[in-house]
Enzyme design. Structure first.
Site, mmCIF file in Angstrom:
data_model
loop_
_atom_site.group_PDB
_atom_site.id
_atom_site.type_symbol
_atom_site.label_atom_id
_atom_site.label_comp_id
_atom_site.label_asym_id
_atom_site.label_seq_id
_atom_site.Cartn_x
_atom_site.Cartn_y
_atom_site.Cartn_z
ATOM 1 N N TYR A 144 0.859 -1.185 0.000
ATOM 2 C CA TYR A 144 0.000 0.000 0.000
ATOM 3 C C TYR A 144 0.887 1.223 0.000
ATOM 4 O O TYR A 144 1.863 1.286 0.770
ATOM 5 C CB TYR A 144 -0.896 -0.001 1.246
ATOM 6 C CG TYR A 144 -1.764 1.229 1.405
ATOM 7 C CD1 TYR A 144 -1.562 2.122 2.455
ATOM 8 C CD2 TYR A 144 -2.794 1.514 0.503
ATOM 9 C CE1 TYR A 144 -2.358 3.244 2.612
ATOM 10 C CE2 TYR A 144 -3.605 2.642 0.654
ATOM 11 C CZ TYR A 144 -3.379 3.500 1.713
ATOM 12 O OH TYR A 144 -4.169 4.609 1.865
ATOM 13 N N ASP A 239 9.452 2.643 -0.688
ATOM 14 C CA ASP A 239 8.428 3.343 0.086
ATOM 15 C C ASP A 239 8.685 3.010 1.562
ATOM 16 O O ASP A 239 8.306 1.944 2.053
ATOM 17 C CB ASP A 239 7.025 2.907 -0.346
ATOM 18 C CG ASP A 239 5.951 3.577 0.495
ATOM 19 O OD1 ASP A 239 4.758 3.424 0.174
ATOM 20 O OD2 ASP A 239 6.304 4.262 1.487
ATOM 21 N N LYS A 267 5.131 9.253 8.752
ATOM 22 C CA LYS A 267 4.983 8.734 10.121
ATOM 23 C C LYS A 267 6.104 9.213 11.053
ATOM 24 O O LYS A 267 6.082 10.356 11.506
ATOM 25 C CB LYS A 267 4.871 7.205 10.065
ATOM 26 C CG LYS A 267 3.642 6.749 9.229
ATOM 27 C CD LYS A 267 3.482 5.266 9.179
ATOM 28 C CE LYS A 267 2.530 4.828 8.106
ATOM 29 N NZ LYS A 267 1.108 4.857 8.519
HETATM 30 P P1 KE4 Z 1 -0.495 8.387 4.565
HETATM 31 O O1 KE4 Z 1 -1.019 9.130 3.334
HETATM 32 O O2 KE4 Z 1 -1.580 7.578 5.247
HETATM 33 O O3 KE4 Z 1 0.272 9.286 5.516
HETATM 34 O O4 KE4 Z 1 0.598 7.344 4.061
HETATM 35 C C1 KE4 Z 1 0.239 6.417 3.064
HETATM 36 C C2 KE4 Z 1 1.185 5.225 3.143
HETATM 37 C C3 KE4 Z 1 2.199 5.125 2.205
HETATM 38 N N1 KE4 Z 1 3.069 4.084 2.225
HETATM 39 C C4 KE4 Z 1 2.980 3.124 3.185
HETATM 40 C C5 KE4 Z 1 3.966 2.000 3.174
HETATM 41 C C6 KE4 Z 1 1.959 3.194 4.162
HETATM 42 O O5 KE4 Z 1 1.878 2.217 5.101
HETATM 43 C C7 KE4 Z 1 1.050 4.258 4.152
HETATM 44 C C8 KE4 Z 1 -0.064 4.387 5.171
HETATM 45 N N2 KE4 Z 1 -0.172 3.334 6.120
HETATM 46 C C9 KE4 Z 1 -1.493 3.087 6.670
HETATM 47 C C10 KE4 Z 1 -1.419 1.914 7.647
HETATM 48 N N3 KE4 Z 1 -0.945 0.737 7.068
HETATM 49 C C11 KE4 Z 1 -2.052 4.307 7.310
HETATM 50 C C12 KE4 Z 1 -3.247 4.070 8.192
HETATM 51 C C13 KE4 Z 1 -4.526 4.522 7.515
HETATM 52 O O6 KE4 Z 1 -4.648 4.358 6.291
HETATM 53 O O7 KE4 Z 1 -5.402 5.037 8.259
#
Ligand code: KE4
Length: 426
Positions: A144, A239, A267
């Site tokens: 993701y 990523d 994060k």
């Molecule tokens: P954000 O746009 O949510 O800050 O980041 C996206 C993203 C990009 N790349 C990786 C590897 C990620 O894990 C994420 C976001 N992670 C999720 C949890 N697995 C965020 C939690 C959510 O979607 O509420």
């Protein structure tokens, strides 16, 4: 467990916010209960609107490596607020944060700050297309990378929990530019590269996958991606929104020894505030406006308050790298407790997932890719989640997320968690 106030809030929230939440996984749909509403957090603890206290292994999905409301970070952020919340003009803090990111990850010769992991990965992909002049990208099912249109193709994380590998609203044309390979399967990558010779701008990968549950790369997998991207003129994008500053101070390139062309962070780099980043090779990043022709911008990019949280978090990690041994060791204790109950555990440092693979408890399973992760027993996971929550322990409300250990999870709390695991995996 008293949940009256959370229920009232959830009922109100659902009138105005889709699903009552601002990010799908928070709705607890995969675990069949209403979500609790958090009132405050401190160290390893979350406190909800009904006064319940939870030992938190979600850590805001990764940022909380120091524990919640770390005094040093909070004090610096409070001080920064007094000087103004946003200027839309460059500040010294942005320079310091860029220098610290580059000091931790030397491959990052130039870096741009943005406001979310989605924005970081979307921008990195655009830069790769602009630099190579090619249109296609390869990603991996179960990985993701945020919710930008071109990357919501077989995403893991929230979408995987909803068992909807693609998102409505993504134009077919976008999906066509995104090729999906199988994580840990070099042949699937080689085949896509051959079928799309000269068209692939980049391979984007979670160097340790954490959105289909934690799935580490098999030995040689990342090195293969490095080699085939070099051979074909595609860029390699790590990523590291989850793995950055989590697996090691230098993230996945330090942890695995494989080096990418571009990196994305989120994060931890923002200390829990809305801040993310993308960066890497100077010649590639030189394409970014106003230096180059790839446009990317943001009103709140490099926000001074968020930057302050990021600086204090990285400073704390840089001054005490012993944290990585502490949180790795603690995660290892949790992994042992899960294995004693017959679950399949994947772990990379302080990131781990316990899988309810077919026949769990009787036969050893393995989860090395999206397809194997999908075979897990979600009902059994949901029952485990709810038993843990009733014991005051909050793990991610989805089989397809990671468990995060912070420096605030003292050994005594880890042992308490191991006992709860023994009582909750039945
Ligand atoms: P954000 O746009 O949510 O800050 O980041 C996206 C993203 C990009 N790349 C990786 C590897 C990620 O894990 C994420 C976001 N992670 C999720 C949890 N697995 C965020 C939690 C959510 O979607 O509420």
């Amino acid at each position: 467990m008293e949940q009256r106030r959370s229920k009232q809030l959830f009922d109100r929230a659902q009138q105005l916010i889709p699903g009552g939440v601002n990010s799908p996984v928070r709705a607890f749909r995969a675990v069949g209960r209403q979500p609790f509403f958090v009132e405050r957090a401190q160290g390893p603890w979350l406190f909800d609107a009904d006064g319940n206290r939870y030992l938190d292994y979600v850590c805001s999905w990764g940022p909380g490596i120091l524990g919640h409301a770390h005094p040093r970070v909070v004090e610096a952020v409070q001080r920064a607020c007094g000087g103004g919340l946003s200027f839309g003009a460059p500040t010294a803090g942005e320079v310091e944060l860029a220098e610290r990111i580059s000091a931790c990850v030397p491959d990052v010769e130039m870096v741009r700050l943005v406001s979310s992991g989605t924005e970081a990965v979307m921008s990195a992909v655009r830069v790769a297309r602009g630099f190579t002049g090619r249109e296609k990208i390869i990603k991996f099912s179960g990985n993701y990378h945020g919710h930008s249109d071109g990357l919501l193709v077989k995403a893991g994380s929230g979408l995987m929990t909803q068992s909807v590998p693609d998102s409505a609203g993504v134009p077919a044309g976008y999906a066509a530019c995104t090729l999906t390979a199988v994580y840990n399967d070099t042949e699937s990558v080689r085949r896509l590269m051959e079928e799309n010779a000269g068209q692939v701008a980049a391979v984007v990968v979670e160097p340790v996958a954490a959105n289909m549950g934690v799935v580490p790369p098999k030995p040689g997998f990342l090195a293969f991606l490095r080699q085939i991207t070099r051979q074909t003129g595609a860029l390699l994008i790590f990523d590291e929104v989850i793995t950055g500053f989590r697996l090691a101070l230098g993230g996945a390139s330090e942890y695995t020894g494989v080096h990418a062309d571009l990196y994305t962070f989120g994060k931890i780099v923002g200390g829990g505030m809305p801040l993310a980043a993308y960066g890497g090779r100077r010649d590639v990043m030189a394409c970014v406006a106003p230096l180059g022709a790839v446009y990317q911008a943001g009103t709140l990019s490099g926000n001074p308050v968020a930057v302050t949280a990021g600086i204090e978090t990285l400073k704390t990690l840089m001054e005490d790298t012993g944290i990585y041994e502490r949180i790795d060791r603690r995660a290892g204790r949790l992994a042992e407790a899960f294995r004693r109950r017959g679950l399949t555990v994947n772990r990379a440092g302080s990131l781990l997932s316990a899988f309810f693979t077919p026949g769990w408890g009787e036969q050893e399973g393995s989860v090395t890719n999206y397809e194997e992760a999908c075979q897990c027993d979600r009902e059994a996971f949901s029952a485990y989640f709810n038993r843990m929550l009733e014991r005051g322990i909050y793990v991610a409300p989805s089989q397809f997320e990671a468990m995060f250990v912070s420096d605030a999870h003292e050994d005594e709390l880890i042992e308490r968690t191991c006992e709860a695991i023994g009582e909750s995996v039945l």
